[in-house]
Scaffold this motif. Sequence first.
Motif, PDB file in Angstrom:
ATOM      1  N   ARG A 481      -5.633  -1.776 -23.311  1.00 32.97           N
ATOM      2  CA  ARG A 481      -6.460  -1.962 -22.146  1.00 32.97           C
ATOM      3  C   ARG A 481      -7.511  -0.800 -22.400  1.00 32.97           C
ATOM      4  N   SER A 484      -9.870   0.676 -19.372  1.00 29.90           N
ATOM      5  CA  SER A 484      -8.951   1.716 -18.578  1.00 29.90           C
ATOM      6  C   SER A 484      -8.909   3.074 -19.436  1.00 29.90           C
ATOM      7  N   ASP A 519     -18.253  -5.811 -18.338  1.00 27.06           N
ATOM      8  CA  ASP A 519     -18.636  -5.061 -17.110  1.00 27.06           C
ATOM      9  C   ASP A 519     -18.480  -3.519 -16.992  1.00 27.06           C
TER      10      ASP A 519
ATOM     11  N   GLY B 151      -5.661  -5.663 -15.030  1.00 22.11           N
ATOM     12  CA  GLY B 151      -6.868  -6.255 -14.903  1.00 22.11           C
ATOM     13  C   GLY B 151      -6.953  -7.884 -14.526  1.00 22.11           C
ATOM     14  N   ALA B 170      -9.755 -10.196 -15.888  1.00 25.21           N
ATOM     15  CA  ALA B 170     -10.746 -10.515 -14.978  1.00 25.21           C
ATOM     16  C   ALA B 170     -11.613  -9.175 -14.895  1.00 25.21           C
ATOM     17  N   ASP B 171     -10.878  -8.080 -15.148  1.00 29.22           N
ATOM     18  CA  ASP B 171     -11.682  -6.752 -15.025  1.00 29.22           C
ATOM     19  C   ASP B 171     -10.988  -5.953 -16.147  1.00 29.22           C
ATOM     20  N   SER B 173     -11.102  -2.694 -16.008  1.00 32.23           N
ATOM     21  CA  SER B 173     -10.421  -1.426 -15.651  1.00 32.23           C
ATOM     22  C   SER B 173      -9.495  -2.112 -14.579  1.00 32.23           C
ATOM     23  N   ASN B 190     -12.514  -1.969  -7.890  1.00 32.22           N
ATOM     24  CA  ASN B 190     -11.891  -1.526  -9.326  1.00 32.22           C
ATOM     25  C   ASN B 190     -12.141   0.102  -9.444  1.00 32.22           C
ATOM     26  N   SER B 191     -11.634   0.216 -10.616  1.00 33.43           N
ATOM     27  CA  SER B 191     -11.402   1.862 -10.745  1.00 33.43           C
ATOM     28  C   SER B 191     -12.947   2.466 -11.532  1.00 33.43           C
ATOM     29  N   ILE B 192     -13.891   1.491 -11.924  1.00 34.72           N
ATOM     30  CA  ILE B 192     -15.350   2.191 -12.089  1.00 34.72           C
ATOM     31  C   ILE B 192     -16.349   1.584 -10.659  1.00 34.72           C
ATOM     32  N   GLN B 194     -16.578  -0.604  -8.953  1.00 36.36           N
ATOM     33  CA  GLN B 194     -17.484  -2.079  -8.337  1.00 36.36           C
ATOM     34  C   GLN B 194     -16.671  -2.860  -7.333  1.00 36.36           C
ATOM     35  N   LYS B 196     -16.289  -6.937  -6.483  1.00 36.17           N
ATOM     36  CA  LYS B 196     -16.672  -8.092  -7.037  1.00 36.17           C
ATOM     37  C   LYS B 196     -16.336  -9.147  -6.190  1.00 36.17           C
TER      38      LYS B 196
END
Lengths: 650, 374
Positions: A481, A484, A519, B151, B170-171, B173, B190-192, B194, B196
């Motif tokens: 990841r 993360s 992203d 994610g 999907a993410d 983070s 999420n953890s940044i 965002q 969505k």
Amino acid sequence: MEELDVEPPLTLIPGVDSNRKQMCFAWGPGEMLVYETLFPKEHAEKRPGCPNIFIVRKDQDVYSQTLRKLFNESHGIFVGLQRSEEELAGKSRKAQLVRVSKNYRSVIRACMEEMHQLAISTRDPELQCQHSTQVSILSAMELIWNLCEILFVEVVPAGHLLLHLLDWVRLHICDVDSMVREVLSSENPSKHKDFWNAVDIFVLQGRMDDARHLLSKEASANPTSMGMCKILDDLMKKMPILTIGNTQTLTEMELKWQHWHEECQRYLQDGTFASNPHMESICKILLGDENTILEKKELMTTWYHFLVTRLVYSHPTVKPVELRFYAQSSLNLFLGGESSPEPLDSILMAAFEFEIHQVIKECSIALSNWWFVAHLADLLDHCKLLQSHNLYFGSNMREFLLLEYASGLFSHHSLWQLGVDYFDHCPEYGKVYLELHIERIPLNTEQKALKVLRICEQRQMHEQVRSICKIMAMKAVRNNRLGSALSWSIRAKDAAFATLISDRFLKDYCERGSFSDLDLIDNLGPSMLLSDRLTFLGKYREFHRLYGEKRFSEAAKLLLMLMTARIAPCSFWMTLLIDALPLLEQKEVIFSAEQTYELMRCLEDLTAGKTDNQKLQVDDFETTKVEILRLALARNLARAIVKEGTLEGS
Amino acid sequence: MEDFSAKFVSQKISKTRWRPVPAAALQPPELFATGSWDNEENKISVWSVGDFGSLGPNGEYQGEPQLLCDIRHHGDVMDMQFFDQERIVAASSTGNVTIFRHHQNNQTLSVNQQWERAHYHVDPDTPFYGGASCTGVICNNPEIVTVGEDGRINLFRADHREAVRTIENADSSTLHAVTFLRTTEILTVNSIGQLKIWDFRQQRNEPSQIFSLTGDRIPLHCVDRHPNQQHIVATGGQDGMLSIWDVRQGSMPVSLLNAHEAEMWEVHFHPSNPDHLFTCSEDGSLWHWDTSTDVSEKPSFFHQGGRSTTLLSHTANQSVISAWLSNNPTKDRMEITNLVPNQTLSVNSLDVLGPCLVCGTDAEAIYVNRHLFA
């Protein structure tokens, strides 16, 4: 080193025969690992070793479900007390401390009641026994705390002191209440076998109104003793008592007392109660006759009840400092040399003697957990009673006990959160303890990691913040990841790790030809500046975006800048130059002549930087790439010169 | 605080949820469920605050919740929702998603259905894969959507053994929370930092819209949608900030409200009274945001409601929308009260339904208030 106060308790490890085998141990923060060691001797027969490793826990009580409520609820009170720092002075401060003390006691009581419910509802005899033991321990704690509250926190003056002690006795000697209830609920109370015992109990506990109420039953049931009852009732009624809020002085009180005492004496001597031994003994109790009171030993059950009864009827205005003499003699009289005092007796005795440190020391030895002493010591410290005492180790008694208690909490898988606030209020070693303990909290989810992180960040524990983020970043990398992982290293401002992860991203790009986790990379923002490699990653992605949007000249400028400003690592230059190829091959001229020269220099720098040895190893593929690039650059240069020349000329 | 009854439960509470009341019923909810975390053995428990048994043996009022039943839950309970009147969906830190059934006739809980390792990590070096924490779950009978640290987004349907749809990666983070925007659309945070929107009608595994806080990348931990006006969304972040978004326009929040001092773990609009909002935080506070005050005296801000609401702008509800979306809601029309003062440990979860509020803390206590608007 000081002498040991008590022999340390022996813990037997099940399944290990310590006579035949050796054992080893390793210390943990709150527990110990114990295991068998095997030293293979020659010729010795091979026996199978013990396959287990044992965890020996120091603080068993932490694992009790019911006591967890005590720990959690008292934590709130503790924190409240620390926050209330001496803003109030004098009387209101004292009232506040008494309130805190009462809160602690009510928590103990609630816990005790719950434990009691458990004890009576469970069928398992072993559990029942365990719960009952806990109930008696909690009840002893509350008893000791209450006495300490009266003597040390509230500091009740002479006169009122006894009223408080009476309440204390009434609250804790409740075995007799059921007997009284039984007597009262019977059809004819005065004929009940325990009738006079009940009256005696009331008198012994100084509950005059209750005693008189019961006596009236006798009077109405038995006309012959009516006169006697009337007189006794009158004596009880007239007994002088200091009430709270009464402005009577002690001297006045003593005068009245003397007067009343003489009146009782008169009735006893002229044989008014001679025909009724029960009433005669009550009258003797009123006169404070030690032997008569001592005869009622069974009804009082404890020596401290005896002490208080004795004081009520012989020294009603006893001063706190005088308590010690009466306490010691009461204990001796009550036990009568038949049995030796138990730990609880010595603790209470120490309290009566105002030996606060002795109280805490004895409690530490006798009780199975640190909760009690830690909180009591803290409260007494807030009463400014512990300051003078310094230990030969650590900082001071309060802090030492709090540290021990909090360490116990930290060894628990769930209660560790409570420990944090206790460490916070240990000025000398709290921070160090917290640092050592918090690193050992297992971080199984990100949410838990965030909670631990928050604790560290609030306390500016940068080292720990870094280490937690690093652990989480490593975990994320291992789980593939990368997004993360990058977030965690950005949070820790860990440039080296960010570089490492950026390289992974770039490697992935080189292998797959496309970026993962767009992203994240597209939204780096200012955090991009954390490490050079990260900046490059962000910028390189930006190049791709510009290229994708067909903004070629901007893309070209950025690409060149990545190399000339040395943002791109050298190992990546070839990839960048290859990326320039499609731009060089566009119909339209994108790189100017000057830019092309720079590109060429970059290419030459790259190839010239390599030693001859390396050159030999360069495979054909690499050489072909360089060839193609040179060709493309040359062609572009030609076109650019022509175009620029034409433009200038026109 | 006086309106609250507290109970210490010997386990740190990660989630509290009221059992929904049937749509036709007018009475307040009587049952709620809790989930625990960080224990050696975690539990899902069902509690009653109903009127039966509320009078003790001596006639005194016993406000405190009574335990009806509990069941072991493998791993920390990361999120939990009532699927219907008797089924509870729980998300576990082990990556499992489990449906529990509450049997009301004999007061027991049992496992009804389980998706093992619905969320997992793939170790690049070995074929073995380990579970990844499932951080959020939301239900819209019969669908269940889960998100996790891996994610991934999973769409399940009760009674289907396999996921109906999975969006891998999907993410990049960690996804922290999920909620339904409309029947086919979900919102994730999420953890940044965002927010969505995902549309399940689209086959592409890409979000249909991305919103983000400017530059700071502060992680978002919770999200809730306005019950009547679906374009209004509230999120809570790591810095304790409450953000209000209008998903019809822009990609940035409409307003940012300074709130808690640490992570905001949950945010909830009151389901039937959406001018009230509730948030709870790691800093140990539980806030009640009330925009209903002064509405009658201040008709001037109705114009902020936008085109769709102007027609109906005289009903109280409509004016509220403008209150949430107005540029400076704190200034004169929001009243904020801390419902549990002096709490030092995190309030992890809260739920509101009718006049009732329940919350659970790391101090191993649950608090219930049954007269919120009294």
